[in-house]
Design a protein around this motif. Structure first.
Motif, PDB file in Angstrom:
ATOM      1  N   ARG A   1       0.838  -1.209   0.000  1.00 37.70           N
ATOM      2  CA  ARG A   1       0.000   0.000   0.000  1.00 37.70           C
ATOM      3  C   ARG A   1       0.871   1.256   0.000  1.00 37.70           C
ATOM      4  NH1 ARG A   1      -5.491   0.002   3.058  1.00 37.70           N
ATOM      5  NH2 ARG A   1      -6.004   0.979   1.071  1.00 37.70           N
ATOM      6  N   ALA A   2       1.964   1.216   0.745  1.00 37.10           N
ATOM      7  CA  ALA A   2       2.899   2.338   0.728  1.00 37.10           C
ATOM      8  C   ALA A   2       3.599   2.447  -0.618  1.00 37.10           C
ATOM      9  CB  ALA A   2       3.913   2.181   1.863  1.00 37.10           C
ATOM     10  N   SER A   3       3.923   1.297  -1.214  1.00 36.68           N
ATOM     11  CA  SER A   3       4.557   1.296  -2.533  1.00 36.68           C
ATOM     12  C   SER A   3       3.649   1.943  -3.575  1.00 36.68           C
ATOM     13  CB  SER A   3       4.890  -0.142  -2.936  1.00 36.68           C
ATOM     14  OG  SER A   3       5.371  -0.194  -4.262  1.00 36.68           O
ATOM     15  N   ALA A   4       2.339   1.644  -3.498  1.00 36.85           N
ATOM     16  CA  ALA A   4       1.388   2.224  -4.447  1.00 36.85           C
ATOM     17  C   ALA A   4       1.341   3.748  -4.326  1.00 36.85           C
ATOM     18  CB  ALA A   4       0.007   1.628  -4.220  1.00 36.85           C
ATOM     19  N   LEU A   5       1.385   4.254  -3.093  1.00 33.20           N
ATOM     20  CA  LEU A   5       1.408   5.705  -2.893  1.00 33.20           C
ATOM     21  C   LEU A   5       2.707   6.311  -3.406  1.00 33.20           C
ATOM     22  CD1 LEU A   5      -0.148   6.713   0.569  1.00 33.20           C
ATOM     23  CD2 LEU A   5      -0.761   7.563  -1.702  1.00 33.20           C
ATOM     24  N   ASP A   6       3.825   5.629  -3.149  1.00 35.82           N
ATOM     25  CA  ASP A   6       5.111   6.143  -3.623  1.00 35.82           C
ATOM     26  C   ASP A   6       5.128   6.236  -5.146  1.00 35.82           C
ATOM     27  OD1 ASP A   6       7.872   6.929  -2.671  1.00 35.82           O
ATOM     28  OD2 ASP A   6       8.409   5.360  -4.107  1.00 35.82           O
ATOM     29  N   ASP A   7       4.487   5.277  -5.807  1.00 34.29           N
ATOM     30  CA  ASP A   7       4.369   5.343  -7.268  1.00 34.29           C
ATOM     31  C   ASP A   7       3.611   6.598  -7.702  1.00 34.29           C
ATOM     32  OD1 ASP A   7       5.712   2.960  -7.583  1.00 34.29           O
ATOM     33  OD2 ASP A   7       3.912   1.748  -7.891  1.00 34.29           O
ATOM     34  N   VAL A   8       2.560   6.930  -6.981  1.00 32.28           N
ATOM     35  CA  VAL A   8       1.787   8.134  -7.305  1.00 32.28           C
ATOM     36  C   VAL A   8       2.657   9.379  -7.146  1.00 32.28           C
ATOM     37  CG1 VAL A   8      -0.152   9.582  -6.570  1.00 32.28           C
ATOM     38  CG2 VAL A   8      -0.433   7.108  -6.724  1.00 32.28           C
ATOM     39  N   PHE A   9       3.390   9.460  -6.039  1.00 34.19           N
ATOM     40  CA  PHE A   9       4.252  10.621  -5.809  1.00 34.19           C
ATOM     41  C   PHE A   9       5.329  10.717  -6.891  1.00 34.19           C
ATOM     42  CE2 PHE A   9       3.391   9.752  -1.043  1.00 34.19           C
ATOM     43  CZ  PHE A   9       2.118  10.282  -1.165  1.00 34.19           C
ATOM     44  N   ASP A  10       5.825   9.577  -7.311  1.00 33.37           N
ATOM     45  CA  ASP A  10       6.841   9.551  -8.363  1.00 33.37           C
ATOM     46  C   ASP A  10       6.272  10.099  -9.663  1.00 33.37           C
ATOM     47  OD1 ASP A  10       9.382   8.848  -9.571  1.00 33.37           O
ATOM     48  OD2 ASP A  10       8.355   7.136 -10.484  1.00 33.37           O
ATOM     49  N   HIS A  11       5.061   9.668 -10.033  1.00 28.84           N
ATOM     50  CA  HIS A  11       4.439  10.148 -11.274  1.00 28.84           C
ATOM     51  C   HIS A  11       4.159  11.648 -11.222  1.00 28.84           C
ATOM     52  CE1 HIS A  11       3.981   5.949 -12.379  1.00 28.84           C
ATOM     53  NE2 HIS A  11       3.472   6.294 -13.529  1.00 28.84           N
ATOM     54  N   LEU A  12       3.851  12.161 -10.030  1.00 27.27           N
ATOM     55  CA  LEU A  12       3.586  13.591  -9.878  1.00 27.27           C
ATOM     56  C   LEU A  12       4.869  14.403  -9.720  1.00 27.27           C
ATOM     57  CD1 LEU A  12       0.527  13.446  -7.438  1.00 27.27           C
ATOM     58  CD2 LEU A  12       0.480  14.189  -9.832  1.00 27.27           C
ATOM     59  N   GLY A  13       5.991  13.731  -9.582  1.00 23.67           N
ATOM     60  CA  GLY A  13       7.266  14.419  -9.398  1.00 23.67           C
ATOM     61  C   GLY A  13       7.387  15.089  -8.049  1.00 23.67           C
TER      62      GLY A  13
ATOM     63  N   TRP B   1      -2.905   6.536   9.728  1.00 24.13           N
ATOM     64  CA  TRP B   1      -2.205   5.249   9.656  1.00 24.13           C
ATOM     65  C   TRP B   1      -1.437   5.129   8.342  1.00 24.13           C
ATOM     66  CZ3 TRP B   1      -2.428   1.179   6.248  1.00 24.13           C
ATOM     67  CH2 TRP B   1      -1.785   0.001   6.640  1.00 24.13           C
ATOM     68  N   HIS B   2      -2.049   5.540   7.233  1.00 23.42           N
ATOM     69  CA  HIS B   2      -1.355   5.496   5.945  1.00 23.42           C
ATOM     70  C   HIS B   2      -0.111   6.379   5.956  1.00 23.42           C
ATOM     71  CE1 HIS B   2      -3.843   2.984   3.380  1.00 23.42           C
ATOM     72  NE2 HIS B   2      -4.925   3.545   3.888  1.00 23.42           N
ATOM     73  N   ALA B   3      -0.196   7.546   6.581  1.00 23.26           N
ATOM     74  CA  ALA B   3       0.961   8.445   6.638  1.00 23.26           C
ATOM     75  C   ALA B   3       2.114   7.787   7.393  1.00 23.26           C
ATOM     76  CB  ALA B   3       0.567   9.770   7.290  1.00 23.26           C
ATOM     77  N   VAL B   4       1.798   7.144   8.517  1.00 25.63           N
ATOM     78  CA  VAL B   4       2.828   6.451   9.287  1.00 25.63           C
ATOM     79  C   VAL B   4       3.369   5.257   8.509  1.00 25.63           C
ATOM     80  CG1 VAL B   4       3.246   5.089  11.378  1.00 25.63           C
ATOM     81  CG2 VAL B   4       1.975   7.237  11.519  1.00 25.63           C
ATOM     82  N   ASN B   5       2.490   4.506   7.856  1.00 27.39           N
ATOM     83  CA  ASN B   5       2.925   3.368   7.040  1.00 27.39           C
ATOM     84  C   ASN B   5       3.871   3.828   5.943  1.00 27.39           C
ATOM     85  OD1 ASN B   5       2.658   0.491   6.443  1.00 27.39           O
ATOM     86  ND2 ASN B   5       1.553   1.111   4.601  1.00 27.39           N
ATOM     87  N   GLN B   6       3.591   4.994   5.372  1.00 24.05           N
ATOM     88  CA  GLN B   6       4.466   5.542   4.332  1.00 24.05           C
ATOM     89  C   GLN B   6       5.821   5.907   4.919  1.00 24.05           C
ATOM     90  OE1 GLN B   6       2.885   5.407   1.482  1.00 24.05           O
ATOM     91  NE2 GLN B   6       4.587   6.038   0.195  1.00 24.05           N
ATOM     92  N   ALA B   7       5.805   6.531   6.101  1.00 26.19           N
ATOM     93  CA  ALA B   7       7.060   6.937   6.739  1.00 26.19           C
ATOM     94  C   ALA B   7       7.905   5.732   7.143  1.00 26.19           C
ATOM     95  CB  ALA B   7       6.752   7.803   7.960  1.00 26.19           C
ATOM     96  N   ILE B   8       7.261   4.614   7.434  1.00 28.34           N
ATOM     97  CA  ILE B   8       7.991   3.393   7.788  1.00 28.34           C
ATOM     98  C   ILE B   8       8.642   2.773   6.561  1.00 28.34           C
ATOM     99  CG2 ILE B   8       7.716   1.002   8.571  1.00 28.34           C
ATOM    100  CD1 ILE B   8       5.551   2.021  10.504  1.00 28.34           C
ATOM    101  N   HIS B   9       7.892   2.671   5.463  1.00 29.90           N
ATOM    102  CA  HIS B   9       8.353   1.890   4.310  1.00 29.90           C
ATOM    103  C   HIS B   9       8.980   2.722   3.190  1.00 29.90           C
ATOM    104  CE1 HIS B   9       6.697  -1.827   5.863  1.00 29.90           C
ATOM    105  NE2 HIS B   9       5.555  -1.213   6.101  1.00 29.90           N
ATOM    106  N   PHE B  10       8.489   3.943   2.963  1.00 27.50           N
ATOM    107  CA  PHE B  10       9.010   4.774   1.867  1.00 27.50           C
ATOM    108  C   PHE B  10       9.152   6.228   2.342  1.00 27.50           C
ATOM    109  CE2 PHE B  10       7.246   1.127  -0.302  1.00 27.50           C
ATOM    110  CZ  PHE B  10       8.130   0.899  -1.341  1.00 27.50           C
ATOM    111  N   PRO B  11      10.100   6.502   3.233  1.00 24.88           N
ATOM    112  CA  PRO B  11      10.216   7.851   3.802  1.00 24.88           C
ATOM    113  C   PRO B  11      10.925   8.859   2.900  1.00 24.88           C
ATOM    114  CG  PRO B  11      11.904   6.427   4.726  1.00 24.88           C
ATOM    115  CD  PRO B  11      11.061   5.549   3.828  1.00 24.88           C
ATOM    116  N   GLY B  12      11.557   8.400   1.825  1.00 26.94           N
ATOM    117  CA  GLY B  12      12.476   9.255   1.084  1.00 26.94           C
ATOM    118  C   GLY B  12      11.900  10.539   0.535  1.00 26.94           C
ATOM    119  N   ARG B  13      10.622  10.549   0.162  1.00 27.03           N
ATOM    120  CA  ARG B  13      10.023  11.740  -0.442  1.00 27.03           C
ATOM    121  C   ARG B  13       9.381  12.672   0.594  1.00 27.03           C
ATOM    122  NH1 ARG B  13       9.521  10.853  -5.941  1.00 27.03           N
ATOM    123  NH2 ARG B  13       9.832   8.678  -6.537  1.00 27.03           N
TER     124      ARG B  13
END
Length: 287
Positions: free
Chosen positions: A105-117, A131-143
């Motif tokens: 689920r975090a990977s799917a969001l990171d893909d969206v951020f990547d497409h939007l630059g 919860w999604h925000a924390v999940n993103q920070a755990i798995h894909f914090p780079g952006r």
């Protein structure tokens, strides 16, 4: 196909999008609408404003971008705001490939951020969106520049037992009176006839989500987080114990800015005075 979220039938889909259009009409007109194709499906994104640091809004369960109608004008005044319909739930996004786990689920969001630059973005999530925000920070914090959590559920405390006592009978019997009782209990007042609340209920009735179960992150997952975090809890929130949730988050993330808004409920910005506080806190945090 059983692992793909979908509408129950064409009539249910038509009924849902009639409710969706009514709820989205409460939002300001977006500057742009994106349907972003990624591995897991098509994610609907609404952009508001076109200047300043990027803010990404993650809605509560089944709530869609419509749940942020009251916050969007102020947030977009000096920022570029992206409101997302969560992939895998009812809304404008279309689920195409199964999620294997919560990292997906975090990977799917990171893909969206990547497409939007997008980089250096500020994630703002309410309820399950927190919860999604924390999940993103755990798995894909780079952006991420930061995360802001608005009475986040299952981040630092489980749901209260009453969530199931009130929610399960309503879900099993799908009775209007029981749903109204549940919404009134959880919100602190009867808001079921508001378009955004009615949309959530219509989504529950019309859509079958197929998403990994949402659970509290472990201490070991939370402690290493380095993304700056703001967490606002509603002192009158009934879906969990806000004091316990705030205290645990502070103990695990001592660098986080954690605050309890004493008179707010789970729907943190339902009352105008709480809404002003939330907007003020978020804008100062982003700035």
């Amino acid at each position: 196909m059983e692992k793909i979220g979908s509408f129950r039938n064409p009539a249910a889909e038509k009924r849902y999008f009639a409710a969706y259009d009514r709820a989205m009409a409460e939002c300001p007109e977006p500057g742009a609408v994106f349907d972003i194709r990624t591995h897991h499906g098509i994610t609907r994104v609404y952009r508001h404003g076109d200047d300043g640091p990027p803010i990404v809004l993650l809605p509560g369960l089944m709530a869609t971008s419509a749940c942020y109608a009251a916050l969007l004008p102020a947030l977009a005044e000096q920022n570029t705001v992206y409101a997302i319909d969560t992939l895998g739930e009812a809304g404008g996004s279309v689920h195409k490939m199964p999620f294997e786990d919560i990292r997906d689920r975090a990977s799917a969001l990171d893909d969206v951020f990547d497409h939007l630059g997008l980089t250096g973005l500020h994630l703002v999530g309410g309820s399950t969106g927190g919860w999604h925000a924390v999940n993103q920070a755990i798995h894909f914090p780079g952006r991420l520049a930061s995360i802001a959590l608005l009475d986040p559920t299952t981040v630092s405390a489980p749901f209260s037992r009453k969530v199931f006592w009130y929610g399960l009978p309503a879900a099993v019997f799908d009775n209007e009176r029981l749903w109204r009782r549940f919404v009134t209990w959880s919100a602190g007042e009867d808001i079921l006839d508001q378009p955004a609340a009615r949309l959530i209920l219509t989504g529950i009735r019309c859509y079958r989500p197929r998403i990994p179960f949402q659970v509290c992150p472990s201490d070991e997952a939370l402690r290493p987080l380095e993304v700056p975090a703001l967490a606002l809890f509603g002192g009158r929130s009934v879906v969990h114990d806000p004091a316990t949730a705030a205290a645990r988050l502070e103990s695990l993330l001592p660098q986080a800015d954690v605050e309890i808004l004493p008179d707010a409920g789970h729907y943190l910005y339902l009352r105008p005075e709480d809404r002003d506080l939330v907007i003020d806190r978020v804008l100062k945090w982003v700035a």
